[in-house]
Design an enzyme around this catalytic site. Structure first.
Site, PDB file in Angstrom:
ATOM      1  N   ASP A   4      -8.667  -0.634  -2.025  1.00  0.00           N
ATOM      2  CA  ASP A   4      -7.679  -0.711  -0.951  1.00  0.00           C
ATOM      3  C   ASP A   4      -6.296  -0.859  -1.588  1.00  0.00           C
ATOM      4  OD1 ASP A   4      -6.031  -1.401   1.184  1.00  0.00           O
ATOM      5  OD2 ASP A   4      -7.571  -2.610   2.168  1.00  0.00           O
ATOM      6  N   HIS A   5      -5.440   0.132  -1.408  1.00  0.00           N
ATOM      7  CA  HIS A   5      -4.126   0.119  -2.059  1.00  0.00           C
ATOM      8  C   HIS A   5      -3.190  -0.926  -1.465  1.00  0.00           C
ATOM      9  CE1 HIS A   5      -1.632   1.762  -5.089  1.00  0.00           C
ATOM     10  NE2 HIS A   5      -2.149   2.976  -5.077  1.00  0.00           N
ATOM     11  N   ARG A   6      -3.572  -1.514  -0.331  1.00  0.00           N
ATOM     12  CA  ARG A   6      -2.751  -2.601   0.225  1.00  0.00           C
ATOM     13  C   ARG A   6      -2.920  -3.876  -0.598  1.00  0.00           C
ATOM     14  NH1 ARG A   6      -5.125  -2.888   6.170  1.00  0.00           N
ATOM     15  NH2 ARG A   6      -7.001  -2.869   4.865  1.00  0.00           N
ATOM     16  N   PRO A  66      -6.031   2.316   3.422  1.00  0.00           N
ATOM     17  CA  PRO A  66      -5.424   3.357   2.566  1.00  0.00           C
ATOM     18  C   PRO A  66      -6.053   3.283   1.174  1.00  0.00           C
ATOM     19  CG  PRO A  66      -3.938   1.496   2.757  1.00  0.00           C
ATOM     20  CD  PRO A  66      -5.132   1.178   3.622  1.00  0.00           C
ATOM     21  N   CYS A 112      -3.792  -4.113  -4.024  1.00  0.00           N
ATOM     22  CA  CYS A 112      -3.286  -4.052  -5.393  1.00  0.00           C
ATOM     23  C   CYS A 112      -2.849  -2.639  -5.731  1.00  0.00           C
ATOM     24  CB  CYS A 112      -4.363  -4.507  -6.386  1.00  0.00           C
ATOM     25  SG  CYS A 112      -5.817  -3.432  -6.417  1.00  0.00           S
TER      26      CYS A 112
END
Length: 498
Positions: free
Chosen positions: A468-470, A293, A472
């Site tokens: 990658d928003h997972r 994501p 940070c």
């Protein structure tokens, strides 16, 4: 008396399952020695020379340049005479060559497509395996090392055996529709129906193969024959053309060489196989987009001070490239925001964990004739700007020659992409899986910029960070991007060691 040994294509590293045969260095009848390079192959990572673990006379070459070979399949057969006074007998080993049926190429020529068969075990094959375990001392990944691990690692499950009848049809893989279609043929002409691709194309478009003459040798039905039969249906289906009568094979009118696309009705000008580096890039990018994501942040940066600093250094002798300076700033940013220098691993039970590293392997995206590759500068955080510049130039040169090793091309922890060399300002780049972030640098151009309340012309570039928003949230990403941008605008603060 003589013995024939069959050398299987070894695992060339990182679990690669196939390689394209670029060229042979030997011919049938040549005498070869142990560890002599016999072929050059191209994997998804690099181009390498494959040495032979055996000495003897080349009996058979299992492949032609341009073919894609599976790991664990025969590459070359070598005859080793027992005595120099005895004649060489080139009795080939049963190497479990599969039953085949012809498959049509884009040019209408038949190739060979293997049916699913189970390899036949022979005494010679078992003898070969035992001999291969002894090793040749060669250090190429996957075979030849002392102590036995020489047998090429199986990378694909063994397929079930099938019964072969006349015509050659795999009863385990042929569908009921295929069998029904085959039965429509006139007795004695079943062989004219060739690959599953042709049968499927005919079935999907309602083409009766029993009434279709083949243009191939012996009445062989080629792909272009089916496409020519589909063309009239496509033209008649167009609005406003209910009465169009297009030429058919029965009119003795040949279809265009490239065939006609069923969806668009346009003539196909060419077909290019996706393989090698392009295949690896496509798979990696698709996996990145499906699993990560991602989010993107960007900022415009006044790079005037950095450009002027480099000009001053260059006037005094030599100076690192601008990309090396930016790489130096990136390593400083990753030390402060280590979340962007990690990787996510998923266990078999679905649980995930973040893997952190004691060090930075900085990947540098490089465009080559073979496609986009990312060689990495190992332990980049320990290098000065000048050392980074030298290593970046060396690695990109190796990559463009197609000589990069799997370690050089697959060990990065963060990627720096200079797409400004292509004359563009920005890009929402795709993260190089399994990394979690990529920084892009656009071209440096003159733009109007406000300096101390006044309008001026400055050297401006755009930085784009995809992350990658997972791993940070936006705060970490923005903090890293701002640190790199500030260093570009005030380079002396981080370049005391140059």
């Amino acid at each position: 008396m003589s013995e024939t040994r069959v050398f299987l294509l070894p695992d060339l590293g990182e679990g690669l399952t196939e390689a394209e045969l670029v060229s042979w260095h030997v011919s049938v009848g040549d005498s070869i020695s142990v560890d002599q390079p016999i072929a050059e192959v191209e994997t998804a990572k690099s181009t390498v020379e494959v040495p032979s673990p055996y000495a003897g006379i080349v009996a058979e070459l299992h492949g032609r340049p341009g073919e894609t070979l599976d790991v664990g399949k025969p590459l070359i057969s070598v005859v080793e005479p027992v005595s120099s006074v005895e004649p060489v007998e080139t009795k080939p080993v049963e190497t479990s060559e599969p039953e085949t049926e012809p498959v049509e190429t884009e040019l209408g020529d038949p190739l060979v497509e293997p049916l699913e068969t189970k390899p036949v075990e022979t005494k010679e094959a078992e003898t070969y395996r035992e001999e291969e375990k002894a090793g040749s001392g060669n250090v190429l990944i996957g075979y030849g090392t002392p102590g036995g691990h020489g047998v090429a690692r199986r990378t694909r499950a063994r397929k079930e055996s099938v019964a072969v009848v006349e015509p050659e049809v795999s009863t385990s893989s042929t569908t009921e529709d295929d069998l029904t279609l085959l039965r429509t043929r006139v007795p004695g002409k079943l062989g004219a129906v060739i690959s599953p691709l042709v049968r499927r194309m005919a079935r999907e478009h309602g083409v009766d193969l029993g009434e279709l003459p083949g243009s191939g040798e012996g009445g062989l039905i080629m792909r272009k024959d089916v496409e020519a039969a589909i063309l009239p249906q496509t033209l008649q289906a167009r609005p406003g053309n209910p009465a169009v009568v297009a030429p058919t094979p029965s009119n003795n009118v040949e279809a265009p060489e490239g065939g006609v696309d069923a969806r668009t009705g346009l003539i196909i000008s060419s077909r290019t196989p996706v393989k090698g580096v392009r295949k690896a890039v496509a798979a990696n990018m698709a996996r990145s987009r499906s699993e990560i994501p991602e989010a993107t942040v960007w900022v415009d940066v006044d790079a005037t001070a950095l450009v002027e600093l480099r000009q001053e250094l260059k006037a005094g002798g030599s100076a690192p490239g601008l990309l090396a300076f930016i790489a130096r700033f990136v390593t400083a940013g990753l030390r402060k925001y280590p979340e962007l220098n990690t990787r996510i691993e998923t266990a078999s039970d679905g649980s995930q964990e973040i893997v952190s590293f004691d060090g930075i392997n900085l990947g540098i995206a490089a465009q080559t004739d073979r496609g986009l590759v990312v060689p990495s500068v190992r332990s980049a955080e320990k290098l000065t700007a000048r050392e980074l510049d030298a290593e970046i130039r060396r690695l990109t040169d190796v990559a463009r020659q197609g000589k990069g090793t799997p370690t050089q091309l697959g060990s990065g922890t963060f990627t720096l992409n200079n797409y400004g060399v292509f004359g563009v300002d920005g890009s929402a780049a795709i993260i190089n899986h399994p990394e979690v972030a990529i920084l892009g640098v656009g071209r440096i151009i003159d733009k109007p910029w406000v300096v101390n309340g006044e309008l001026a012309v400055r050297k401006v570039t755009e930085l784009t960070l995809t992350f990658d928003h997972r791993i940070c949230d936006g705060g970490v990403a923005a903090g890293f991007l701002r640190l790199v941008a500030d260093a570009i605008e005030n380079p002396t603060s981080l370049l005391a060691d140059i």
